[in-house]
Design an enzyme around this catalytic site. Structure first.
Site, PDB file in Angstrom:
ATOM      1  N   ALA A 169      40.986 -28.647  22.749  1.00 23.66           N
ATOM      2  CA  ALA A 169      40.408 -28.027  21.555  1.00 23.66           C
ATOM      3  C   ALA A 169      39.180 -28.797  21.087  1.00 23.66           C
ATOM      4  CB  ALA A 169      41.454 -27.969  20.448  1.00 23.66           C
ATOM      5  N   HIS A 170      38.256 -28.074  20.505  1.00 23.96           N
ATOM      6  CA  HIS A 170      37.043 -28.643  19.895  1.00 23.96           C
ATOM      7  C   HIS A 170      36.179 -29.390  20.907  1.00 23.96           C
ATOM      8  CE1 HIS A 170      39.032 -27.486  16.213  1.00 23.96           C
ATOM      9  NE2 HIS A 170      40.062 -28.259  16.533  1.00 23.96           N
ATOM     10  N   ARG A 171      36.281 -28.997  22.172  1.00 19.80           N
ATOM     11  CA  ARG A 171      35.519 -29.625  23.263  1.00 19.80           C
ATOM     12  C   ARG A 171      35.832 -31.106  23.453  1.00 19.80           C
ATOM     13  NH1 ARG A 171      31.692 -26.041  25.190  1.00 19.80           N
ATOM     14  NH2 ARG A 171      31.256 -24.323  23.795  1.00 19.80           N
ATOM     15  N   LEU A 172      37.028 -31.507  23.091  1.00 26.69           N
ATOM     16  CA  LEU A 172      37.478 -32.888  23.275  1.00 26.69           C
ATOM     17  C   LEU A 172      38.245 -32.974  24.598  1.00 26.69           C
ATOM     18  CD1 LEU A 172      38.683 -33.566  19.622  1.00 26.69           C
ATOM     19  CD2 LEU A 172      36.429 -34.009  20.628  1.00 26.69           C
TER      20      LEU A 172
END
Length: 193
Positions: A169-172
């Protein structure tokens, strides 16, 4: 988690085979010519073991010419439904004639005939020309097994680097890398997303 990238690949591939609706063995193959101009295309993985990753092609195709001029390549497996990808980089070598013959024998008869009829990657004036050539090959080999064409074989990429990428999620994202160290052992690490 496995510390052997080949075993981790096998695990991820098994999950992809269970989840992906089409061609979980599809991979992008990136090559470059002698001048370093890159090209990429989708091919199918046709074998994987401790020696590397095998695929097959017409040796006179664009990819065959690029491999002959610059035998380094990269592979990319992307499984959108699993939100994962694997990048693999390394050197290419020809598979043995026995391996190429064995794999060619598993292809459908029409695929075998197509390998004889096609001048892969060469200009084609119209589809009819190819279909006529295909018909001629069908006639030529009527009633007999279709042998592997001399210009058709395979390559094996011997990995020097793996990257296992998992979407978060959230490009993590998680990026796990393995690089081949001196002596043949794998060094493992992480990359920032």
């Amino acid at each position: 988690m496995s510390e052997d990238p080949h075993l981790l690949f096998d695990h991820w591939m098994a999950e992809a085979e269970a989840a992906e609706p089409n061609d979980p063995n599809a991979m992008a193959l990136a090559t470059a010519d002698a001048a370093g101009r890159p090209s990429v295309r989708m091919v199918l993985l046709k074998g994987h073991d401790a020696r590397g990753f095998a695929f097959y092609t017409n040796l006179d195709s664009r990819k065959g010419g690029e491999i002959a001029a610059n035998p380094k390549a990269a592979l990319l497996f992307h499984w959108k439904s699993l939100r994962r990808q694997i990048r693999i980089e390394g050197a290419l070598e020809a598979v043995s004639a026995e391996e190429a013959d064995a794999y060619f024998a598993t292809r459908s008869r029409d695929s075998q005939l197509g390998a004889w009829a096609s001048d892969q990657s060469r200009p084609l004036a119209d589809r009819e020309t190819f279909e006529v050539r295909f018909g001629a090959m069908s006639d030529r080999f009527a009633g007999s097994n279709v042998p592997r064409p001399p210009r058709w074989s395979g390559f094996r990429l011997t990995p020097e680097r793996f990257e296992f990428w998992s979407d978060r999620a959230h490009r993590l994202h998680e990026r796990r890398i393995f690089t081949l160290a001196d002596g043949g052992a794998w060094a493992e690490g992480l990359l920032y997303p």
